[in-house]
Design an enzyme around this catalytic site. Structure first.
Site, short mmCIF file in Angstrom:
data_model
loop_
_atom_site.label_atom_id
_atom_site.label_comp_id
_atom_site.label_asym_id
_atom_site.label_seq_id
_atom_site.Cartn_x
_atom_site.Cartn_y
_atom_site.Cartn_z
N HIS A 175 1.04 -1.09 0.08
CA HIS A 175 -0.07 0.00 -0.11
C HIS A 175 1.05 1.28 0.05
O HIS A 175 2.03 1.17 0.77
CB HIS A 175 -0.84 0.11 1.22
N GLU A 223 -3.96 1.73 -7.35
CA GLU A 223 -4.48 2.82 -6.58
C GLU A 223 -3.45 3.99 -7.02
O GLU A 223 -2.35 4.18 -6.31
CB GLU A 223 -4.18 2.46 -4.93
P1 PGA Z 1 -9.79 5.83 -0.01
O1 PGA Z 1 -8.60 4.83 0.27
O2 PGA Z 1 -10.81 4.97 -0.29
O3 PGA Z 1 -10.03 6.39 1.57
O4 PGA Z 1 -9.17 6.89 -0.82
C1 PGA Z 1 -8.03 3.86 -0.41
C2 PGA Z 1 -6.92 3.16 0.08
O5 PGA Z 1 -6.00 3.49 0.73
O6 PGA Z 1 -6.87 1.95 -0.11
#
Ligand code: PGA
Length: 255
Positions: free
Chosen positions: A100, A170
């Protein structure tokens, strides 16, 4: 290899360092369970802080699964503060988020992340591998950056283990932000990611599930799902609200 037509979609809730109490955690899970019972085509995974995993493990059934937000790739040993991937399955944990962007900022390198992926997949759990560019440039250099992140994370992974890999795209600029990326841009990225995977592992078809994360909410979930060419979402903030998270799950399941 996964048959993507039959493979389930996926909604993962990443609670991060929330909520403050176990009581609140139980309330969220109980709320989400109500919706999960009626869901047919979607796996739902909640990734709470480690402390809550064991007390929540009895609630993780009937299509609701538990995941961890991190895991150490070593089996056991003098590693203060760490939790081994090998300690997780006994608590019903089948998924682990790795790489992440928040953990990368804390020093998780591509090499460490690769060791984690290999160890998680090695014991039959599923690794949710996060990738994503910090910023975009007009030359498209971020595409090469994404490719390298994929190649490094999956280095040494056998083709037959790809069923236990989920790629969570992401873009760092969308994580924790106000707006998700547009479905059209997401579509382009998911095609690119799938192409990198196909070229690397010479797989036919889609092969690996790609999900999207970054400001997903109950308002944008439907269009991101419909036009984004992804198999589901990794949800941060909105996974802490049982109502909103349930709406997101329904949007994915009915697509
Ligand atoms: P968010 O976070 O949905 O709050 O933007 C996504 C993540 O960090 O996986």
């Amino acid at each position: 290899m996964l048959d993507m037509k039959k493979a389930k979609k996926l909604v993962v809730g990443n609670w991060k360092m929330n909520p403050m109490t176990l009581d609140e955690a139980k309330k969220i899970v109980t709320g989400v369970r109500k919706v999960v019972k009626g869901v047919k085509k979607t796996e739902v995974v909640i990734c709470p802080p480690y402390l809550y995993i064991q007390p929540l493990s009895s609630l993780a059934k009937d299509g609701l699964h538990l995941g961890a937000q991190n895991a150490n790739s070593n089996t056991t040993g003098p590693l203060t503060g760490e939790v081994s991937h090998m300690q997780l399955p006994q608590f019903n944990v089948r998924y682990v988020i790795v790489g992440h962007s928040e953990r990368r900022k804390m020093g998780e390198t591509d090499e460490k992340l690769n060791r984690k992926v290999l160890s998680i997949v090695g014991i039959g759990m599923t690794a949710i591998v996060c990738i994503g560019e910090e910023t975009r440039d007009s030359n498209g250099d971020y595409l090469e950056f994404i490719k390298q992140q994929i190649l490094k994370a999956l280095n040494g992974i056998a083709k037959k283990s790809l069923d236990n890999i989920i790629i969570a795209y992401e873009p760092v600029w969308a994580v924790g932000g106000k707006e998700a990326m547009t479905p059209i841009d997401l579509h382009e990225m998911s095609i690119y990611i799938k192409k990198v995977l196909k070229d690397t592992f010479s797989i036919a078809g889609d092969g690996v599930r790609v999900i999207y994360g970054g400001a997903v909410d109950k308002f944008n979930a439907q269009s991101l799902m419909k036009d984004g060419n992804v198999s589901g979402f990794l949800v941060g903030r909105q996974s802490l609200d049982a109502g909103s998270f349930s709406e997101i799950i329904k949007a994915v399941d009915t697509q």
